[in-house]
Design a protein around this motif. Structure first.
Motif, PDB file in Angstrom:
ATOM      1  N   ASP A 359       0.851  -1.246  -0.011  1.00 25.39           N
ATOM      2  CA  ASP A 359       0.064   0.012  -0.089  1.00 25.39           C
ATOM      3  C   ASP A 359       1.114   1.385  -0.141  1.00 25.39           C
ATOM      4  OD1 ASP A 359      -2.072  -1.454   0.058  1.00 25.39           O
ATOM      5  OD2 ASP A 359      -2.646  -1.266   2.132  1.00 25.39           O
ATOM      6  N   VAL A 360       1.975   1.263   0.743  1.00 27.51           N
ATOM      7  CA  VAL A 360       2.752   2.620   0.967  1.00 27.51           C
ATOM      8  C   VAL A 360       3.730   3.056  -0.102  1.00 27.51           C
ATOM      9  CG1 VAL A 360       4.300   3.542   2.559  1.00 27.51           C
ATOM     10  CG2 VAL A 360       2.179   2.429   3.542  1.00 27.51           C
ATOM     11  N   VAL A 361       4.336   1.883  -0.489  1.00 28.64           N
ATOM     12  CA  VAL A 361       5.638   2.111  -1.730  1.00 28.64           C
ATOM     13  C   VAL A 361       5.341   1.445  -2.731  1.00 28.64           C
ATOM     14  CG1 VAL A 361       7.382   2.428   0.210  1.00 28.64           C
ATOM     15  CG2 VAL A 361       7.204   0.122  -0.565  1.00 28.64           C
ATOM     16  N   ARG A 362       4.277   0.808  -2.920  1.00 28.46           N
ATOM     17  CA  ARG A 362       3.577   0.284  -4.387  1.00 28.46           C
ATOM     18  C   ARG A 362       4.863  -0.368  -5.080  1.00 28.46           C
ATOM     19  NH1 ARG A 362      -1.160   0.713  -4.509  1.00 28.46           N
ATOM     20  NH2 ARG A 362      -2.315   2.347  -3.388  1.00 28.46           N
ATOM     21  N   PRO A 363       5.663  -1.259  -4.625  1.00 29.08           N
ATOM     22  CA  PRO A 363       6.752  -2.034  -5.622  1.00 29.08           C
ATOM     23  C   PRO A 363       6.061  -2.898  -6.502  1.00 29.08           C
ATOM     24  CG  PRO A 363       6.232  -3.398  -3.371  1.00 29.08           C
ATOM     25  CD  PRO A 363       5.157  -2.211  -3.364  1.00 29.08           C
ATOM     26  N   ASP A 364       7.155  -3.006  -7.662  1.00 24.13           N
ATOM     27  CA  ASP A 364       6.663  -3.855  -8.504  1.00 24.13           C
ATOM     28  C   ASP A 364       6.849  -5.450  -8.187  1.00 24.13           C
ATOM     29  OD1 ASP A 364       6.369  -1.584 -10.061  1.00 24.13           O
ATOM     30  OD2 ASP A 364       8.534  -1.708 -10.798  1.00 24.13           O
ATOM     31  N   HIS A 365       7.838  -5.602  -7.268  1.00 24.14           N
ATOM     32  CA  HIS A 365       8.149  -6.828  -6.969  1.00 24.14           C
ATOM     33  C   HIS A 365       8.225  -7.045  -5.325  1.00 24.14           C
ATOM     34  CE1 HIS A 365       9.074 -11.265  -6.976  1.00 24.14           C
ATOM     35  NE2 HIS A 365      10.153 -10.797  -5.989  1.00 24.14           N
ATOM     36  N   PHE A 366       7.592  -7.943  -4.531  1.00 26.33           N
ATOM     37  CA  PHE A 366       7.904  -8.075  -3.059  1.00 26.33           C
ATOM     38  C   PHE A 366       8.024  -9.486  -2.830  1.00 26.33           C
ATOM     39  CE2 PHE A 366       6.176  -9.087   1.107  1.00 26.33           C
ATOM     40  CZ  PHE A 366       7.057  -8.021   1.767  1.00 26.33           C
ATOM     41  N   GLU A 367       9.102  -9.686  -2.094  1.00 26.66           N
ATOM     42  CA  GLU A 367       9.201 -11.047  -1.770  1.00 26.66           C
ATOM     43  C   GLU A 367      10.268 -11.368  -0.496  1.00 26.66           C
ATOM     44  OE1 GLU A 367      11.606 -12.836  -4.717  1.00 26.66           O
ATOM     45  OE2 GLU A 367      11.397 -15.079  -3.756  1.00 26.66           O
ATOM     46  N   ILE A 368       9.552 -12.327   0.517  1.00 25.82           N
ATOM     47  CA  ILE A 368      10.413 -12.448   1.682  1.00 25.82           C
ATOM     48  C   ILE A 368      11.171 -13.656   1.370  1.00 25.82           C
ATOM     49  CG2 ILE A 368      10.297 -12.691   4.341  1.00 25.82           C
ATOM     50  CD1 ILE A 368       7.960 -11.071   4.495  1.00 25.82           C
ATOM     51  N   ILE A 369      12.310 -13.778   1.479  1.00 26.37           N
ATOM     52  CA  ILE A 369      13.281 -14.847   1.523  1.00 26.37           C
ATOM     53  C   ILE A 369      13.855 -15.316   2.846  1.00 26.37           C
ATOM     54  CG2 ILE A 369      15.088 -15.947   0.296  1.00 26.37           C
ATOM     55  CD1 ILE A 369      14.976 -13.319  -1.549  1.00 26.37           C
TER      56      ILE A 369
END
Ligand code: ASP
Length: 440
Positions: A359-369
């Motif tokens: 919502d806040v930074v609107r990334p193109d890709h988000f992932e938790i590794i």
């Protein structure tokens, strides 16, 4: 000049250990101020007096009779007193403690009596003055250690007392009630006393001969660290190589007083000397220590033109802060940022966090590794020598270990690499071999 000398629980576990301690103190007349812990374990499955006191407190709170609950504590001190043939009786002290318990004294008071009683016994045995830490070590109303008042009051007391025993681990709140530091806090007391006394050295006596270059559970018989700077130690302790209480370096560091970690059971060993500054050009080995920790996760974010979006990082960090997540490292690219965090900080809030970041930074890709381990290779020597990083990466690559993250502190004191958790132990071993074994 005076030295402040702190003895840990294993150094004062029984009369035999008390005798070693007295011998150490008498061997150097500058050892003027002694800070004892409570008696620790005498054998593997023994219980430390501090833990006996917590148990005693819980039992009395649950309605058990004080005398019965306190008996195991009493036994420990009475045995030490009798084995040392002292003509000291702690009877009045036991009665006072019983009264305090019945009057509703809290857990901190209960725990603090371990150091308090041990201080009385040690002072009596040495013929030194006993100074109750509650008279010289203070907390503010919020329960934070009050460095200024402590330094002034304790300094004034010590000035009038050439030789004294000051128990570790506790001090007094403004209302006079007792408060303890966190576990292992006698190390901190020793540091505070050293600063107040203007000591030339703070000796911290324990049951190992100082710090080791790497964890002995991972590396077979690692070399010892002879000299380490405060900054290097911070880098290593932060990664989990704690022999000394984490806060203990701050009071002495601010007063430029070195710390010597020594072994009560092998006093002839030099131990580790922790100093404000040390020669960068010729340390014994190019690196001072290797430490690491598993259980890190990487929050990986990609966004086109991220680098020209004003406030991007601030907004991202604000989200993390709002979720109580502390970024350990933040390597960035032009359009990417990886935030390395402790995996357990994400527990129970992964989905909420992901949604909020989206919502806040609107990334193109988000992932938790998950499954990242960090290893810190620390050494003041690397600043003045070229090729340290090359050797770290050569060691890892020969061992077929993939490096997922690289971070070099701005002080050029450390190189941090992120690797897969399964490679953790092997990575420490190959880096150790590269820098220490090959130089021995
Ligand atoms: N006795 C306390 C503990 O066991 C404090 C100390 O030993 O430093 O944590």
């Amino acid at each position: 000049m005076s030295k402040v000398v702190k003895f840990g629980g294993s150094s004062l576990a029984d009369a035999k250990q008390f005798k070693k301690v007295a011998e150490i103190i008498r061997a150097d007349e500058e050892r003027c101020y002694i800070v004892p812990s409570a008696p620790g374990k005498r054998f593997k499955d023994d219980t430390k007096v501090t833990d006996l006191l917590y148990q005693c407190y819980d039992k009395v709170s649950a309605g058990e009779d004080f005398a019965k609950a306190f008996a195991p504590v009493r036994e420990r001190y009475d045995e030490i007193i009798s084995d040392l043939s002292l003509s000291l009786s702690l009877e009045d002290e036991y009665v006072k403690i019983g009264t305090m318990f019945r009057d509703g004294a809290d857990r901190d008071y209960a725990a603090s009596r371990g150091e308090y009683l041990n201080g009385i016994v040690l002072a009596n045995y040495l013929g030194y003055e006993f100074i109750d830490a509650a008279l010289g070590i203070f907390f503010d109303n919020k329960g934070n250690f009050d460095a200024d008042i402590t330094n002034a009051c304790l300094g004034a007391i010590l000035e009038k007392t050439p030789r004294a025993v000051i128990p570790g681990f506790y001090g007094a709140m403004p209302d006079g009630s007792i408060k303890t530091f966190s576990r292992g806090g006698s190390d901190f007391t020793g540091s505070v006393v050293a600063k107040a006394a203007g000591a030339s050295l703070y000796e911290n006596w324990t049951d190992v001969s100082g710090f080791l270059v790497a964890d002995p559970r991972i590396v077979d018989k690692p070399a010892g660290i002879e000299v380490i700077t405060y900054s290097e130690l911070r880098e290593l302790s932060y990664m989990g190589a704690g022999v000394l209480h984490e806060d203990a370096i701050f009071p002495v560091r601010s007063a430029n007083i070195p710390i010597n970690i020594k072994n009560t059971n092998a006093p002839q060993d030099a131990g580790t000397l922790i100093v404000p500054t040390a020669d960068e050009k010729s340390p014994k080995y190019l690196i001072t220590g290797i430490a690491g920790k598993k259980d890190f996760s990487v929050i990986s974010i990609e966004k086109d033109r991220m680098n020209s979006e004003n406030g991007f990082m601030r907004r991202l960090l604000q989200v993390l802060e709002n979720h109580g997540i502390f970024p350990e490292h933040m390597p960035t690219g032009i359009d990417t940022v990886s935030v390395v965090v402790n995996s357990h900080d994400l527990d129970g809030q992964r989905e909420k966090l992901e949604q909020r970041i989206k919502d806040v930074v609107r990334p193109d890709h988000f992932e938790i590794i998950d499954g990242l381990a960090l290893i810190a290779v620390v050494g003041r020597g690397m600043k003045s020598k070229k090729g340290t990083a090359t050797r770290v990466f050569a060691a890892l690559s020969h061992a077929d270990i993939n490096v997922r993250m690289i971070d070099q502190g701005s002080s050029e004191l450390n190189i941090i690499v992120g690797i897969d958790e399964k490679d953790f132990e092997n990575a420490i071993r190959v880096i150790y071999d590269m820098f220490i074994l090959s130089e021995q």
